[in-house]
Scaffold this motif. Structure first.
Motif, PDB file in Angstrom:
ATOM      1  N   ARG A 196      -4.606   6.344  10.777  1.00 44.11           N
ATOM      2  CA  ARG A 196      -5.970   5.847  10.536  1.00 44.11           C
ATOM      3  C   ARG A 196      -6.624   6.572   9.354  1.00 44.11           C
ATOM      4  N   LEU A 197      -5.890   6.600   8.273  1.00 47.72           N
ATOM      5  CA  LEU A 197      -6.386   7.278   7.078  1.00 47.72           C
ATOM      6  C   LEU A 197      -7.291   6.348   6.274  1.00 47.72           C
ATOM      7  N   PRO A 198      -8.332   6.886   5.682  1.00 49.04           N
ATOM      8  CA  PRO A 198      -9.229   6.043   4.872  1.00 49.04           C
ATOM      9  C   PRO A 198      -8.564   5.625   3.563  1.00 49.04           C
ATOM     10  N   ARG A 199      -8.829   4.414   3.153  1.00 46.96           N
ATOM     11  CA  ARG A 199      -8.294   3.897   1.895  1.00 46.96           C
ATOM     12  C   ARG A 199      -9.260   4.192   0.749  1.00 46.96           C
ATOM     13  N   HIS A 200      -8.693   4.289  -0.444  1.00 45.25           N
ATOM     14  CA  HIS A 200      -9.540   4.414  -1.628  1.00 45.25           C
ATOM     15  C   HIS A 200     -10.367   3.135  -1.741  1.00 45.25           C
ATOM     16  N   PRO A 201     -11.665   3.242  -1.948  1.00 46.29           N
ATOM     17  CA  PRO A 201     -12.511   2.040  -1.964  1.00 46.29           C
ATOM     18  C   PRO A 201     -12.174   1.032  -3.056  1.00 46.29           C
ATOM     19  N   LEU A 202     -11.514   1.462  -4.130  1.00 43.86           N
ATOM     20  CA  LEU A 202     -11.183   0.531  -5.210  1.00 43.86           C
ATOM     21  C   LEU A 202      -9.906  -0.267  -4.942  1.00 43.86           C
ATOM     22  N   GLU A 203      -9.105   0.167  -3.992  1.00 43.03           N
ATOM     23  CA  GLU A 203      -7.841  -0.521  -3.735  1.00 43.03           C
ATOM     24  C   GLU A 203      -8.083  -1.968  -3.317  1.00 43.03           C
ATOM     25  N   ALA A 204      -9.052  -2.189  -2.450  1.00 45.32           N
ATOM     26  CA  ALA A 204      -9.344  -3.537  -1.978  1.00 45.32           C
ATOM     27  C   ALA A 204      -9.915  -4.425  -3.069  1.00 45.32           C
ATOM     28  N   GLN A 205     -10.350  -3.819  -4.166  1.00 47.15           N
ATOM     29  CA  GLN A 205     -10.917  -4.577  -5.278  1.00 47.15           C
ATOM     30  C   GLN A 205      -9.877  -4.933  -6.342  1.00 47.15           C
ATOM     31  N   GLY A 206      -8.595  -4.622  -6.066  1.00 43.63           N
ATOM     32  CA  GLY A 206      -7.534  -5.009  -6.988  1.00 43.63           C
ATOM     33  C   GLY A 206      -7.003  -3.898  -7.854  1.00 43.63           C
ATOM     34  N   TYR A 207      -7.183  -2.647  -7.403  1.00 42.86           N
ATOM     35  CA  TYR A 207      -6.697  -1.500  -8.157  1.00 42.86           C
ATOM     36  C   TYR A 207      -5.647  -0.744  -7.330  1.00 42.86           C
ATOM     37  N   PRO A 208      -4.375  -1.140  -7.394  1.00 41.40           N
ATOM     38  CA  PRO A 208      -3.343  -0.437  -6.625  1.00 41.40           C
ATOM     39  C   PRO A 208      -2.960   0.912  -7.222  1.00 41.40           C
ATOM     40  N   SER A 209      -3.266   1.137  -8.494  1.00 35.40           N
ATOM     41  CA  SER A 209      -3.012   2.417  -9.162  1.00 35.40           C
ATOM     42  C   SER A 209      -4.286   2.783  -9.919  1.00 35.40           C
ATOM     43  N   ILE A 210      -4.814   3.969  -9.628  1.00 32.43           N
ATOM     44  CA  ILE A 210      -6.157   4.309 -10.103  1.00 32.43           C
ATOM     45  C   ILE A 210      -6.128   5.596 -10.902  1.00 32.43           C
ATOM     46  N   GLY A 211      -6.558   5.520 -12.156  1.00 30.37           N
ATOM     47  CA  GLY A 211      -6.652   6.697 -13.002  1.00 30.37           C
ATOM     48  C   GLY A 211      -8.068   6.830 -13.530  1.00 30.37           C
ATOM     49  N   CYS A 212      -8.199   7.109 -14.812  1.00 28.54           N
ATOM     50  CA  CYS A 212      -9.517   7.209 -15.425  1.00 28.54           C
ATOM     51  C   CYS A 212     -10.116   5.804 -15.593  1.00 28.54           C
ATOM     52  N   SER A 213     -11.422   5.706 -15.509  1.00 27.58           N
ATOM     53  CA  SER A 213     -12.052   4.387 -15.514  1.00 27.58           C
ATOM     54  C   SER A 213     -11.836   3.591 -16.803  1.00 27.58           C
ATOM     55  N   PRO A 214     -11.872   4.203 -18.015  1.00 24.33           N
ATOM     56  CA  PRO A 214     -11.684   3.369 -19.211  1.00 24.33           C
ATOM     57  C   PRO A 214     -10.277   2.803 -19.346  1.00 24.33           C
ATOM     58  N   CYS A 215      -9.301   3.455 -18.714  1.00 22.07           N
ATOM     59  CA  CYS A 215      -7.898   3.083 -18.906  1.00 22.07           C
ATOM     60  C   CYS A 215      -7.266   2.489 -17.653  1.00 22.07           C
ATOM     61  N   THR A 216      -8.085   2.041 -16.712  1.00 22.11           N
ATOM     62  CA  THR A 216      -7.588   1.420 -15.486  1.00 22.11           C
ATOM     63  C   THR A 216      -8.235   0.059 -15.324  1.00 22.11           C
ATOM     64  N   SER A 217      -7.407  -0.973 -15.151  1.00 23.58           N
ATOM     65  CA  SER A 217      -7.921  -2.326 -14.944  1.00 23.58           C
ATOM     66  C   SER A 217      -7.307  -2.906 -13.673  1.00 23.58           C
ATOM     67  N   LYS A 218      -7.867  -4.000 -13.214  1.00 22.76           N
ATOM     68  CA  LYS A 218      -7.345  -4.659 -12.020  1.00 22.76           C
ATOM     69  C   LYS A 218      -5.953  -5.225 -12.286  1.00 22.76           C
ATOM     70  N   VAL A 219      -5.162  -5.304 -11.222  1.00 24.39           N
ATOM     71  CA  VAL A 219      -3.794  -5.810 -11.317  1.00 24.39           C
ATOM     72  C   VAL A 219      -3.731  -7.188 -10.664  1.00 24.39           C
ATOM     73  N   LYS A 220      -3.119  -8.130 -11.354  1.00 26.51           N
ATOM     74  CA  LYS A 220      -2.998  -9.490 -10.833  1.00 26.51           C
ATOM     75  C   LYS A 220      -1.855  -9.579  -9.823  1.00 26.51           C
ATOM     76  N   PRO A 221      -1.905 -10.534  -8.904  1.00 25.65           N
ATOM     77  CA  PRO A 221      -0.803 -10.722  -7.949  1.00 25.65           C
ATOM     78  C   PRO A 221       0.532 -10.904  -8.668  1.00 25.65           C
ATOM     79  N   GLY A 222       1.540 -10.174  -8.224  1.00 21.28           N
ATOM     80  CA  GLY A 222       2.866 -10.265  -8.820  1.00 21.28           C
ATOM     81  C   GLY A 222       3.130  -9.283  -9.939  1.00 21.28           C
ATOM     82  N   GLU A 223       2.069  -8.640 -10.449  1.00 22.15           N
ATOM     83  CA  GLU A 223       2.258  -7.644 -11.503  1.00 22.15           C
ATOM     84  C   GLU A 223       2.759  -6.326 -10.917  1.00 22.15           C
TER      85      GLU A 223
END
Length: 250
Positions: A196-223
């Motif tokens: 029952r570990l908490p998830r990173h809040p951005l994961e549900a918004q389409g960010y499966p890999s999260i780094g610095c904000s200027p260099c991280t964008s949402k990932v499309k299905p299948g990418e």
């Protein structure tokens, strides 16, 4: 003073571990469960010599939970590049407190380096390699100075540059542990659910890999899960994870 500095440099660059040590540990723990391996190492030969480094990204909670289950006093290092999502900073505080870590160490870029090399704060937009070196690699080197070994959360499935990832490797004379090297996404998800570990809040918004904000964008299905990192650049790593003897992979 100059002679003292030279002497300290010699001490600092003397390797605590060699490739032979990494090979021995890979053989020793082949087939051994991750939790059992961490229990043995963190309570014996690596106790007091190792830190865990975390970006507090989408999957970080699994490794942090496993380490905390053995020893909550293991130093926990976080590099605040000063370009981090606010959600990541909040998640860092929530997760480290929830798991009971007693020694969270936050390192930032040297302000003199920033003034000299990234005065506008926009280096990421035209030289992401240099920005990562300035804001991630150099601070981590400072953070790791007291330690002979460190624990990373990398997994082999995260991209082609990590496909042959071993559990143990050598990085700048230090032993680097990749306890989750052979874990896949399904196993990570099951661990999240079980504990029952908490998830990173951005994961549900389409960010499966999260780094610095200027260099991280949402990932499309299948990418690829890391497709949103440095999108548009021929770049897949920040430079922190570098096989010993190789040039940095930014």
């Amino acid at each position: 003073m100059a002679s003292v500095a030279r002497k300290l440099d010699l001490i600092d660059t003397s390797p605590a571990f060699t490739q032979a040590d990494a090979d021995r540990l890979n053989a020793r723990f082949e087939g051994v469960g991750t939790a059992e391996m961490l229990q043995e190492l963190l309570t014996t030969e690596l106790k007091g010599r190792v830190a865990v480094v975390s970006s507090f990204g989408a999957e970080s909670a699994v490794l942090l939970h496993m380490v905390a289950a053995v020893d909550k006093d293991v130093p926990l290092i976080f590099i605040n590049t000063q370009k981090i999502f606010g959600e990541t900073l909040a998640y860092r505080d929530e997760l480290s407190e929830r798991l009971g870590y007693t020694d969270l160490r936050v390192f930032r870029p040297d302000p003199y380096d920033l003034a000299a090399s990234d005065k506008t704060g926009l280096r990421w937009s035209y030289d992401p390699d240099g920005c990562c070196d300035l804001r991630k690699v150099r601070p981590l080197r400072r953070a790791l100075q007291p330690f002979d070994a460190w624990i990373s959360g990398r997994k082999a499935f995260q991209g082609k540059t990590r496909a042959a990832l071993p559990r143990f490797e050598i990085d700048e004379g230090r032993l680097k542990l990749n306890p989750l090297a052979d874990w896949d996404k399904a196993r990570l998800n099951a661990y999240f659910d079980e504990h029952r570990l908490p998830r990173h809040p951005l994961e549900a918004q389409g960010y499966p890999s999260i780094g610095c904000s200027p260099c991280t964008s949402k990932v499309k299905p299948g990418e690829d899960p890391r497709a949103g990192r440095w999108r548009g650049w021929d770049k897949t790593e920040c430079g922190i994870h570098t096989p010993d003897g190789d040039e940095p992979v930014f």
